[in-house]
Design a protein around this motif. Structure first.
Motif, PDB file in Angstrom:
ATOM      1  N   ARG A  29       0.717  -1.337   0.093  1.00 14.71           N
ATOM      2  CA  ARG A  29      -0.116  -0.029  -0.096  1.00 14.71           C
ATOM      3  C   ARG A  29       0.899   1.434   0.040  1.00 14.71           C
ATOM      4  NH1 ARG A  29      -3.455   2.006   5.265  1.00 14.71           N
ATOM      5  NH2 ARG A  29      -1.079   2.025   5.860  1.00 14.71           N
ATOM      6  N   ALA A  30       1.982   1.215   0.872  1.00 15.47           N
ATOM      7  CA  ALA A  30       2.713   2.503   0.745  1.00 15.47           C
ATOM      8  C   ALA A  30       3.588   2.658  -0.474  1.00 15.47           C
ATOM      9  CB  ALA A  30       3.811   2.281   1.968  1.00 15.47           C
ATOM     10  N   LEU A  31       4.086   1.611  -0.956  1.00 19.07           N
ATOM     11  CA  LEU A  31       4.599   1.695  -2.540  1.00 19.07           C
ATOM     12  C   LEU A  31       3.606   2.258  -3.448  1.00 19.07           C
ATOM     13  CD1 LEU A  31       6.710  -1.622  -2.410  1.00 19.07           C
ATOM     14  CD2 LEU A  31       7.590   0.730  -2.417  1.00 19.07           C
ATOM     15  N   VAL A  32       2.586   1.524  -3.533  1.00 18.22           N
ATOM     16  CA  VAL A  32       1.271   2.190  -4.227  1.00 18.22           C
ATOM     17  C   VAL A  32       0.902   3.695  -4.192  1.00 18.22           C
ATOM     18  CG1 VAL A  32      -0.870   2.014  -5.112  1.00 18.22           C
ATOM     19  CG2 VAL A  32       0.492  -0.091  -4.856  1.00 18.22           C
ATOM     20  N   HIS A  33       0.654   4.161  -2.916  1.00 15.17           N
ATOM     21  CA  HIS A  33       0.279   5.522  -2.594  1.00 15.17           C
ATOM     22  C   HIS A  33       1.491   6.301  -3.095  1.00 15.17           C
ATOM     23  CE1 HIS A  33      -2.908   4.568   0.586  1.00 15.17           C
ATOM     24  NE2 HIS A  33      -3.221   3.958  -0.583  1.00 15.17           N
ATOM     25  N   THR A  34       2.935   5.909  -2.756  1.00 17.25           N
ATOM     26  CA  THR A  34       4.080   6.849  -3.122  1.00 17.25           C
ATOM     27  C   THR A  34       4.041   6.956  -4.845  1.00 17.25           C
ATOM     28  OG1 THR A  34       5.265   5.935  -1.265  1.00 17.25           O
ATOM     29  CG2 THR A  34       6.477   6.953  -2.958  1.00 17.25           C
ATOM     30  N   HIS A  35       3.438   5.886  -5.603  1.00 13.90           N
ATOM     31  CA  HIS A  35       3.562   6.308  -7.001  1.00 13.90           C
ATOM     32  C   HIS A  35       2.283   6.893  -7.437  1.00 13.90           C
ATOM     33  CE1 HIS A  35       6.621   2.890  -7.333  1.00 13.90           C
ATOM     34  NE2 HIS A  35       6.721   3.335  -8.516  1.00 13.90           N
ATOM     35  N   GLY A  36       1.535   7.564  -6.262  1.00 17.96           N
ATOM     36  CA  GLY A  36       0.136   8.094  -6.644  1.00 17.96           C
ATOM     37  C   GLY A  36      -0.907   7.396  -7.018  1.00 17.96           C
ATOM     38  N   GLY A  37      -0.860   6.095  -6.877  1.00 16.74           N
ATOM     39  CA  GLY A  37      -2.122   5.075  -6.998  1.00 16.74           C
ATOM     40  C   GLY A  37      -2.727   4.783  -5.781  1.00 16.74           C
ATOM     41  N   THR A  38      -3.796   3.757  -5.982  1.00 10.46           N
ATOM     42  CA  THR A  38      -4.782   3.427  -4.936  1.00 10.46           C
ATOM     43  C   THR A  38      -4.574   1.739  -4.934  1.00 10.46           C
ATOM     44  OG1 THR A  38      -6.518   3.317  -6.438  1.00 10.46           O
ATOM     45  CG2 THR A  38      -6.134   5.250  -4.952  1.00 10.46           C
ATOM     46  N   ILE A  39      -4.892   1.080  -3.805  1.00  8.52           N
ATOM     47  CA  ILE A  39      -4.956  -0.205  -3.890  1.00  8.52           C
ATOM     48  C   ILE A  39      -6.367  -0.640  -3.076  1.00  8.52           C
ATOM     49  CG2 ILE A  39      -3.405  -0.328  -2.015  1.00  8.52           C
ATOM     50  CD1 ILE A  39      -2.460  -3.017  -2.978  1.00  8.52           C
ATOM     51  N   THR A  40      -7.095  -1.514  -3.418  1.00  8.50           N
ATOM     52  CA  THR A  40      -8.218  -1.830  -2.886  1.00  8.50           C
ATOM     53  C   THR A  40      -8.486  -3.483  -3.137  1.00  8.50           C
ATOM     54  OG1 THR A  40      -9.567  -1.595  -4.796  1.00  8.50           O
ATOM     55  CG2 THR A  40      -9.445   0.238  -3.346  1.00  8.50           C
ATOM     56  N   HIS A  41      -9.533  -4.003  -2.201  1.00  2.00           N
ATOM     57  CA  HIS A  41      -9.837  -5.329  -2.283  1.00  2.00           C
ATOM     58  C   HIS A  41     -11.114  -5.317  -2.848  1.00  2.00           C
ATOM     59  CE1 HIS A  41     -12.060  -8.504  -0.122  1.00  2.00           C
ATOM     60  NE2 HIS A  41     -11.144  -9.408  -0.728  1.00  2.00           N
ATOM     61  N   ASP A  42     -11.516  -6.193  -3.543  1.00  4.13           N
ATOM     62  CA  ASP A  42     -12.856  -6.836  -4.216  1.00  4.13           C
ATOM     63  C   ASP A  42     -13.578  -7.441  -3.441  1.00  4.13           C
ATOM     64  OD1 ASP A  42     -15.170  -6.960  -5.671  1.00  4.13           O
ATOM     65  OD2 ASP A  42     -14.094  -7.905  -7.149  1.00  4.13           O
ATOM     66  N   PRO A  43     -14.752  -7.076  -2.517  1.00  5.60           N
ATOM     67  CA  PRO A  43     -15.156  -7.589  -1.677  1.00  5.60           C
ATOM     68  C   PRO A  43     -16.316  -8.789  -2.391  1.00  5.60           C
ATOM     69  CG  PRO A  43     -16.409  -5.524  -1.816  1.00  5.60           C
ATOM     70  CD  PRO A  43     -15.070  -5.448  -2.548  1.00  5.60           C
ATOM     71  N   ASP A  44     -16.652  -8.599  -3.656  1.00 10.61           N
ATOM     72  CA  ASP A  44     -17.549  -9.607  -4.141  1.00 10.61           C
ATOM     73  C   ASP A  44     -16.851 -10.662  -4.686  1.00 10.61           C
ATOM     74  OD1 ASP A  44     -19.511  -7.723  -3.875  1.00 10.61           O
ATOM     75  OD2 ASP A  44     -19.085  -6.428  -5.720  1.00 10.61           O
ATOM     76  N   ARG A  45     -15.477 -10.764  -4.422  1.00 12.17           N
ATOM     77  CA  ARG A  45     -14.709 -11.924  -5.221  1.00 12.17           C
ATOM     78  C   ARG A  45     -15.065 -13.038  -4.016  1.00 12.17           C
ATOM     79  NH1 ARG A  45     -12.920 -15.019  -9.219  1.00 12.17           N
ATOM     80  NH2 ARG A  45     -11.595 -16.470  -8.441  1.00 12.17           N
ATOM     81  N   GLN A  46     -15.657 -14.242  -4.385  1.00  9.25           N
ATOM     82  CA  GLN A  46     -15.892 -15.433  -3.819  1.00  9.25           C
ATOM     83  C   GLN A  46     -16.006 -16.759  -4.488  1.00  9.25           C
ATOM     84  OE1 GLN A  46     -15.767 -15.304  -0.491  1.00  9.25           O
ATOM     85  NE2 GLN A  46     -15.996 -13.183  -0.087  1.00  9.25           N
ATOM     86  N   PRO A  47     -15.222 -17.663  -4.293  1.00  8.18           N
ATOM     87  CA  PRO A  47     -14.196 -17.665  -3.173  1.00  8.18           C
ATOM     88  C   PRO A  47     -12.888 -17.104  -3.808  1.00  8.18           C
ATOM     89  CG  PRO A  47     -14.331 -19.824  -4.227  1.00  8.18           C
ATOM     90  CD  PRO A  47     -15.228 -19.042  -4.772  1.00  8.18           C
ATOM     91  N   GLY A  48     -11.800 -17.003  -2.954  1.00  4.02           N
ATOM     92  CA  GLY A  48     -10.574 -16.277  -3.071  1.00  4.02           C
ATOM     93  C   GLY A  48     -10.530 -14.838  -2.905  1.00  4.02           C
ATOM     94  N   THR A  49      -9.487 -14.259  -3.265  1.00  2.00           N
ATOM     95  CA  THR A  49      -9.217 -12.950  -3.235  1.00  2.00           C
ATOM     96  C   THR A  49      -8.861 -12.159  -4.553  1.00  2.00           C
ATOM     97  OG1 THR A  49      -8.280 -13.335  -1.049  1.00  2.00           O
ATOM     98  CG2 THR A  49      -7.837 -11.304  -2.041  1.00  2.00           C
TER      99      THR A  49
END
Length: 728
Positions: free
Chosen positions: A695-715
């Motif tokens: 997350r810190a690396l992505v934010h330093t690049h000016g981006g975002t990181i999220t998790h898709d809560p609708d993904r089932q099963p898995g991530t």
């Protein structure tokens, strides 16, 4: 609307009632023009009309009508009355032009009337026979008090006379009783002298004005008081038996300008009205010693006869104390919020807040006492005293639980009003009793104390002292509001201080790791490597290997911690350059364990280029792929997908079919040292630093990181990065 109410207006029974009323009207003791004028003045309207409805509407009394309305007096069809008749109740329209029902009404289109308010007039059988209506040629917001005033006027008129004999009509209206005339009551003719009629008229006007909730004061042309109605006497705290002149003498010196200056005789609204001025919304303060100030707005007009001769002046006085109080309370709350927003500590914020609250309430002394949980006492935090009030030597520094007013409030969580400090049952200790008597000797007789809350916890007590022993519930409300703001500030500051302490603890831990652990760990790694090379005994080889392996794990954790700290503190600089995303992904897959490579499926064009630090971008992909492999124990497939869009953003997703993320862990997924509950309960190792670092690396690049809560099963993890970084 007139068409809609045609049947009502032409009802035979109503027309019969109207006819009787019209025949009885000439003997009514008060000219209906005067009633219309009074109604207009009391509700601050420029026009008023008393209308009677026969087949065609007739204006029996009017005031201030426009030329077009005056010209159609008694000659037009139902123009004003029909509006009230249709409602059969008080009716107010603030702007006819903005009301679809009245936008085409002839009152607006032909006569320029924009607003009206009216109430029905009824006979003794409760039948509608007319209306009392006030009019304005501009939009006018009618209040509930305006409608109440109109209703009171019609009620004082009483049921309108319906008899055919003038004397009978007079008797019905005024309640005069006559001797036996030897005739049937329904046809008796009673001679009423002009003197009696004048007395009835004066009595009627007095009774009418005394029934109003608005204060009314009138003088004759020589400035002599002729009327001081009951509402105004009560406002000035004067007895009812005083004459108007005595009432003026008793109340005049208590009237002040808003800045506190006393009014001179020439400044009085009625005196100015006698000079021909129309007085509107003149504000004044009624200041009676020992009582809270009251605020009033005055409107005054000269009174003239039909020939324009000056007869006197009348003033309507409106009590606006509650309105002004609400305005002051709101301003106080806003000022307190502003002080708190600009303050770092309660020590800084409390003195100006106590001053603001004290001046708003008109109380002479305020204290803030905060709970000392260790000593179990209330401890003085800050206080304010009005100029000229000196009780510094009396103020106790601590108060025990249950002692005096503040101690009781702290113990119970309930506000407490004490009208007489010296008679208080709450002064338990000698210190509290001595304080109460000493404060009373210096003019502070009453106390109000409220809790400073944090939910169900009482953080302290806010207490005021005043010279006024008259209870006002709104004072408790304001003090409660200020105390609530103080409680919120204290809670927020304590949470902020706790967060700062935690941040310092983390920083101290990182310092410990980087300086106090890294150096000896480096020595352990060096010696374990040397031992592994020199060991001859085969049984010791696995031991040395275990030492080397575990120290390597510790070294990796320390490196991640230091790397994460540098990113979060802004000490890490990216080496940005145009980077092919597919090349970085391919390199990461090559570095994976050979048995894991077939499980990875890539769906992305080779043309995706973004401004990035290749080394840091590789860290992001390595960590996400490592997690996908590690938490997919059944050798499930892993999909890497990337695409760009018209907004210049590349979206990269890495999807697995592993154990997934429980709902309760999703908010903390990218937090340092956090591991999902289903991961902690497996044999799969981890430190909880990997996703935090990503997350810190992505934010330093000016981006975002999220998790898709609708993904089932898995991530499914979604990374969005700008193709062109702002620093390039």
């Amino acid at each position: 609307m007139a068409d809609r109410d045609t049947e009502l207006l032409k009802s035979p029974s109503r027309l019969q009632a109207v006819a009787g009323t019209r025949r009885g009207q000439p003997t009514m003791p008060v000219p209906l023009d005067a009633v219309a004028r009074m109604a207009a003045h009391l509700v601050q309207a420029p026009m008023a009309v008393v209308s009677l409805a026969e087949p065609e509407e007739e204006f029996l009394g009017s005031y201030g009508l426009t030329e077009s309305l005056t010209a159609r007096r008694g000659t037009g069809k139902h123009l004003v009355y029909a509006n009230v008749a249709g409602a059969d109740a008080p009716l107010a329209v603030p702007d006819m032009a903005a009301d679809a029902e009245f936008a085409e009404h002839p009152m607006l289109t032909s006569h320029g009337i924009r607003a009206f308010a009216g109430v029905p007039l009824r006979d003794e059988h409760a039948r509608q026979v007319g209306a009392l209506t006030v009019l304005d040629d501009k939009p006018h917001t009618w209040t509930e008090n305006d409608l109440s005033t109109l209703v009171e006027i019609t009620e004082m008129l009483g049921p309108l006379p319906s008899g055919t004999d003038p004397a009978t009509a007079m008797t019905t209206l005024t309640g005069l009783h006559h001797g036996d005339t030897g005739q049937d009551d329904s046809t008796a003719s009673v001679a009423v002298s002009p003197t009696v009629q004048a007395g009835v008229q004066a009595g009627f006007i007095t009774a009418l004005l005394d029934s109003l909730q608005v204060g009314v004061f009138a003088v004759d042309a020589h400035q002599r008081p002729v009327l001081f109605n009951r509402a105004l006497r009560h406002f000035f705290r004067l007895p009812d038996h005083l004459t108007p002149a005595e009432a003026v003498a008793g109340g005049h010196h208590q009237v002040r300008h808003p800045d506190g200056r006393p009014y001179t005789t020439d400044e009085l609204s009625t005196v100015r009205a006698l000079k021909g001025h129309s007085i509107r919304d003149v504000e004044a303060i009624l200041r009676i010693p020992g009582l809270p100030d009251r605020h009033m707005l005055t409107n005054a007009e000269p009174i003239r006869d039909a020939d324009g001769q000056l007869l006197g002046a009348v003033a309507a006085i409106h009590d606006v104390t509650e309105r002004r109080r609400r305005e002051r309370w709101r301003d106080c709350e806003l000022h307190v919020a502003k002080i708190l927003n600009g303050s770092g500590t309660i020590t800084e914020a409390a003195p100006p807040i106590l001053q603001t609250a004290g001046q708003t309430l008109g109380h002479q002394h305020l204290e803030l006492l905060l709970a000392d949980d260790v000593a179990d006492v209330l401890r003085l935090s800050a206080y304010w005293s009005a100029p000229g009030v000196n009780i510094d030597d009396l103020i106790p520094q601590t108060i025990s639980r249950g002692d005096a007013g503040p101690g009781y409030v702290w113990d119970t969580g309930q506000p407490l009003w004490l009208p007489d400090l010296t008679n208080s049952e709450f002064a338990v200790t000698e210190q509290a009793r001595a304080f109460a008597h000493a404060a009373a000797q210096r003019g502070l007789h009453a106390s109000l104390a409220v809790p400073v809350p944090d939910g169900d916890t009482i953080l302290g007590v806010l207490m005021s002292l005043s010279s006024t022993a008259e209870y006002d519930a709104s004072h408790t409300w304001l003090l409660d509001s200020v105390a609530a703001q103080l409680g919120h500030f204290l809670t927020h500051r304590r949470n902020t201080e706790l967060q700062q302490q935690l941040a310092h603890a983390k920083d101290d831990f990182l310092t410990l790791v980087s300086h106090e652990m890294r150096t000896p760990l480096t020595s352990i790694i060096s010696y374990s490597t040397l031992l592994a090379e020199e060991i001859i005994d085969p049984e010791l080889v696995p031991v040395a290997a275990a030492i080397t392996r575990n120290t390597g794990i510790l070294q990796s954790i320390i490196d991640d911690l230091l790397d994460l700290a540098g990113l979060e503190w802004g000490h890490t600089t990216l080496q940005l350059r145009p980077t092919h995303l597919r090349d970085v992904v391919d390199a990461a897959i090559v570095a994976m364990p050979p048995d894991a490579r077939p499980r990875v499926h890539i769906d992305m064009p080779s043309t995706l280029i973004l401004d990035a630090d290749p080394h840091r971008l590789r860290q992001i992909i390595d960590q996400l792929l490592s997690n996908a492999i590690k938490y997919s124990p059944d050798s499930g497939d892993i999909h890497i997908h990337a695409h760009d869009n018209a907004s210049g953003v590349i979206e990269l997703t890495i999807t697995d079919s592993g154990i997934g993320i429980p709902a309760e862990d999703r908010e903390q997924l990218f937090t340092r040292f956090h591991r999902a509950s289903n991961a902690r309960h497996t044999a799969i190792g981890g430190t909880g630093l990997g996703l935090a670092l990503v997350r810190a690396l992505v934010h330093t690049h000016g981006g975002t990181i999220t998790h898709d809560p609708d993904r089932q099963p898995g991530t499914r993890i979604i990374v969005r990065l700008p193709q062109h970084h702002s620093t390039i």
